[in-house]
Design an enzyme around this catalytic site. Structure first.
Site, PDB file in Angstrom:
ATOM      1  N   CYS A 198       7.361   1.299  -0.209  1.00  0.00           N
ATOM      2  CA  CYS A 198       6.984   2.726  -0.239  1.00  0.00           C
ATOM      3  C   CYS A 198       7.731   3.510   0.834  1.00  0.00           C
ATOM      4  CB  CYS A 198       5.472   2.867  -0.097  1.00  0.00           C
ATOM      5  SG  CYS A 198       4.750   1.868   1.223  1.00  0.00           S
TER       6      CYS A 198
HETATM    7  N1  LIG Z   1      -0.102  -0.096  -1.443  1.00  0.00           N
HETATM    8  C1  LIG Z   1       1.082   0.498  -1.495  1.00  0.00           C
HETATM    9  O1  LIG Z   1       1.224   1.717  -1.229  1.00  0.00           O
HETATM   10  C2  LIG Z   1       2.310  -0.296  -1.868  1.00  0.00           C
HETATM   11  C3  LIG Z   1       3.510   0.402  -2.048  1.00  0.00           C
HETATM   12  C4  LIG Z   1       4.675  -0.310  -2.388  1.00  0.00           C
HETATM   13  C5  LIG Z   1       4.617  -1.685  -2.527  1.00  0.00           C
HETATM   14  N2  LIG Z   1       3.440  -2.337  -2.325  1.00  0.00           N
HETATM   15  C6  LIG Z   1       3.446  -3.794  -2.473  1.00  0.00           C
HETATM   16  O2  LIG Z   1       2.811  -4.103  -3.711  1.00  0.00           O
HETATM   17  C7  LIG Z   1       2.106  -5.342  -3.593  1.00  0.00           C
HETATM   18  C8  LIG Z   1       0.647  -5.085  -3.960  1.00  0.00           C
HETATM   19  O3  LIG Z   1       0.106  -4.138  -3.041  1.00  0.00           O
HETATM   20  P1  LIG Z   1      -1.374  -3.537  -3.179  1.00  0.00           P
HETATM   21  O4  LIG Z   1      -1.454  -2.471  -2.156  1.00  0.00           O
HETATM   22  O5  LIG Z   1      -1.688  -3.227  -4.585  1.00  0.00           O
HETATM   23  O6  LIG Z   1      -2.247  -4.817  -2.698  1.00  0.00           O
HETATM   24  P2  LIG Z   1      -3.824  -5.066  -2.824  1.00  0.00           P
HETATM   25  O7  LIG Z   1      -4.527  -3.786  -3.099  1.00  0.00           O
HETATM   26  O8  LIG Z   1      -4.230  -5.837  -1.622  1.00  0.00           O
HETATM   27  O9  LIG Z   1      -3.945  -6.007  -4.145  1.00  0.00           O
HETATM   28  C9  LIG Z   1      -3.446  -7.313  -4.167  1.00  0.00           C
HETATM   29  C10 LIG Z   1      -3.686  -7.927  -5.547  1.00  0.00           C
HETATM   30  O10 LIG Z   1      -3.113  -9.246  -5.569  1.00  0.00           O
HETATM   31  C11 LIG Z   1      -4.128 -10.232  -5.866  1.00  0.00           C
HETATM   32  N3  LIG Z   1      -3.822 -11.401  -5.020  1.00  0.00           N
HETATM   33  C12 LIG Z   1      -4.014 -11.526  -3.690  1.00  0.00           C
HETATM   34  N4  LIG Z   1      -3.547 -12.713  -3.259  1.00  0.00           N
HETATM   35  C13 LIG Z   1      -3.079 -13.374  -4.361  1.00  0.00           C
HETATM   36  C14 LIG Z   1      -2.493 -14.657  -4.573  1.00  0.00           C
HETATM   37  N5  LIG Z   1      -2.283 -15.511  -3.565  1.00  0.00           N
HETATM   38  N6  LIG Z   1      -2.123 -15.000  -5.834  1.00  0.00           N
HETATM   39  C15 LIG Z   1      -2.326 -14.157  -6.871  1.00  0.00           C
HETATM   40  N7  LIG Z   1      -2.875 -12.915  -6.737  1.00  0.00           N
HETATM   41  C16 LIG Z   1      -3.239 -12.544  -5.487  1.00  0.00           C
HETATM   42  C17 LIG Z   1      -5.451  -9.560  -5.535  1.00  0.00           C
HETATM   43  O11 LIG Z   1      -6.472 -10.125  -6.337  1.00  0.00           O
HETATM   44  P3  LIG Z   1      -8.034 -10.181  -5.885  1.00  0.00           P
HETATM   45  O12 LIG Z   1      -8.614  -8.815  -6.138  1.00  0.00           O
HETATM   46  O13 LIG Z   1      -8.636 -11.204  -6.774  1.00  0.00           O
HETATM   47  O14 LIG Z   1      -8.041 -10.549  -4.431  1.00  0.00           O
HETATM   48  C18 LIG Z   1      -5.147  -8.095  -5.927  1.00  0.00           C
HETATM   49  O15 LIG Z   1      -5.269  -7.957  -7.327  1.00  0.00           O
HETATM   50  C19 LIG Z   1       2.301  -5.808  -2.146  1.00  0.00           C
HETATM   51  O16 LIG Z   1       3.360  -6.720  -2.081  1.00  0.00           O
HETATM   52  C20 LIG Z   1       2.647  -4.525  -1.414  1.00  0.00           C
HETATM   53  O17 LIG Z   1       3.412  -4.741  -0.241  1.00  0.00           O
HETATM   54  C21 LIG Z   1       2.296  -1.669  -2.021  1.00  0.00           C
END
Ligand SMILES: NC(=O)c1ccc[n+]([C@@H]2O[C@H](COP(=O)([O-])OP(=O)(O)OC[C@H]3O[C@@H](n4cnc5c(N)ncnc54)[C@H](OP(=O)(O)O)[C@@H]3O)[C@@H](O)[C@H]2O)c1
Length: 345
Positions: free
Chosen positions: A149
């Site tokens: 991001c």
């Molecule tokens: N947030 C942002 O603004 C943003 C922007 C750009 C990129 N990203 C990237 O996008 C990715 C997701 O971010 P997010 O903010 O959506 O994260 P998040 O809200 O913490 O969600 C993580 C997801 O992954 C699942 N998960 C966690 N550990 C896992 C594992 N070991 N194996 C399989 N599934 C797993 C979780 O499932 P449960 O619910 O069952 O725990 C949840 O569905 C990250 O790599 C982040 O750096 C995020």
């Protein structure tokens, strides 16, 4: 219809992917996965999906790729890099929202992520998914590394300056402010209400993992390695990233020339808007959309350019950019499913 799997569907970016794909006329969601929440129905974990999309959350396993055309991986970094080869070998395309395939050099990945890369043979094939820079490569990619991001905002703000010779490439500073959703949905002390509300804090100074990503892409444009001072801040807002970037002017250049340079660079871009002179970017004008606004100030007194960019971290900074990449990979119109205007107020 294209069949998609959303891995990490209960997270903030996964939820945005569900919302976007439900409105996409050419893509249907075949599977949704979770980790701790597997086995539950979507509405148990995300009540906003009650009566709209209430599929069961399953475990992410390689066989899910068999009946999918594309896997969107919205998982924490390192969680899926071992599984990506099996998805690709099953004939599926992959858009990875994590950082696992963004850095071209596995040694740089290990240095910043403190773990060796387990699928380094696929790094070379991965395309950095910023359409404004890599559109033609994305169109033929099997594996797209969706940008971070902060890098999306900072790179779009600085990219037009990398080849014009107007700025000192060793003077770049990216001062960026993010909403709290940037940290994801998982529990984290610093993003709890009492800790994030009514205050602004810098964090990760000199150590934030998005630093090498910004340097990699800007260095590639400039044609030489460069360093960027990157200063991330946490803001008490849910979404949005405002990037304010600074560069020392090394050439005599007028405000009109700079404005024209940015307009020309982004002339045909469907999602980047260069604001009129004297207007600066504001996260409120882009949230809940795939748009990036850029506003430029030319400070002749200090001989600096100050460029502002605003994006929604969960959309242009993550999920809608992932759909934009998927559209390119499958030869759909690039803007399909992404045309809606920002939501204001
Ligand atoms: N947030 C942002 O603004 C943003 C922007 C750009 C990129 N990203 C990237 O996008 C990715 C997701 O971010 P997010 O903010 O959506 O994260 P998040 O809200 O913490 O969600 C993580 C997801 O992954 C699942 N998960 C966690 N550990 C896992 C594992 N070991 N194996 C399989 N599934 C797993 C979780 O499932 P449960 O619910 O069952 O725990 C949840 O569905 C990250 O790599 C982040 O750096 C995020």
């Amino acid at each position: 219809m294209l069949k998609a799997c959303i891995a990490g569907a209960t997270g903030y970016t996964g939820l945005e992917l569900i919302r976007l794909l439900l409105q996409h006329p050419d893509i249907e969601i075949a599977h949704i996965t979770a980790d701790a929440n597997k086995g539950k129905r979507m509405s148990e974990v995300c009540p906003s999906m009650e009566g709209i999309f209430d599929r069961e959350l399953v475990e992410l396993t390689p066989d899910l790729a068999r009946d999918c055309d594309v896997m969107f991986l919205a998982l924490p970094h390192t969680a899926a890099m071992d599984k990506v080869p099996a998805f690709l070998e099953a004939g599926c395309k992959v858009v990875d929202l994590s950082a696992d395939f963004r850095l071209r050099d596995p040694n740089v990945f290990e240095e910043w992520y403190k773990t060796p890369h387990v699928s380094p043979q696929w790094i070379e094939e991965a395309v950095y998914g910023l359409p404004e820079l890599h559109r033609e490569k994305i169109k033929i990619a099997r594996l797209v590394a969706n940008p971070g991001c902060y890098p999306t905002g900072a790179i779009l703000a600085l990219a037009p300056l990398m080849q014009c010779g107007w700025v000192d490439l060793d003077s770049l500073i990216a001062d960026c402010k993010s909403g709290v959703s940037g940290a994801g949905r998982k529990l984290n002390a610093s993003t709890q209400f009492c800790e994030a509300n009514e205050g602004v804090s810098a964090y990760g100074l000199t150590t934030h993992r998005h630093t090498p990503e910004i340097e990699q892409e800007l260095g590639a444009l400039a044609g030489r390695p460069l360093r960027v001072v990157f200063a991330p801040h946490l803001m008490p807002m849910t979404r949005g990233i405002l990037s304010t970037v600074y560069a020392n002017l090394s050439e005599e250049v007028t405000p009109d020339q700079v404005q024209e340079r940015y307009r020309e660079f982004y002339r045909d871009e469907p999602f980047v808007r260069v604001l009129p002179a004297g207007k600066f970017a504001d996260t409120r004008q882009v949230v809940r959309s795939n748009f990036c606004h850029i506003g430029i100030a030319h400070d002749s007194r200090t001989k600096r350019l100050i460029v502002t960019s605003a994006i929604d971290n969960l959309l242009k900074g993550a999920s809608s950019q992932a759909v934009q990449n998927c559209n390119l990979m499958f030869d759909f119109p690039e803007t399909r499913g992404l045309e809606s205007a920002p939501v204001f107020p």
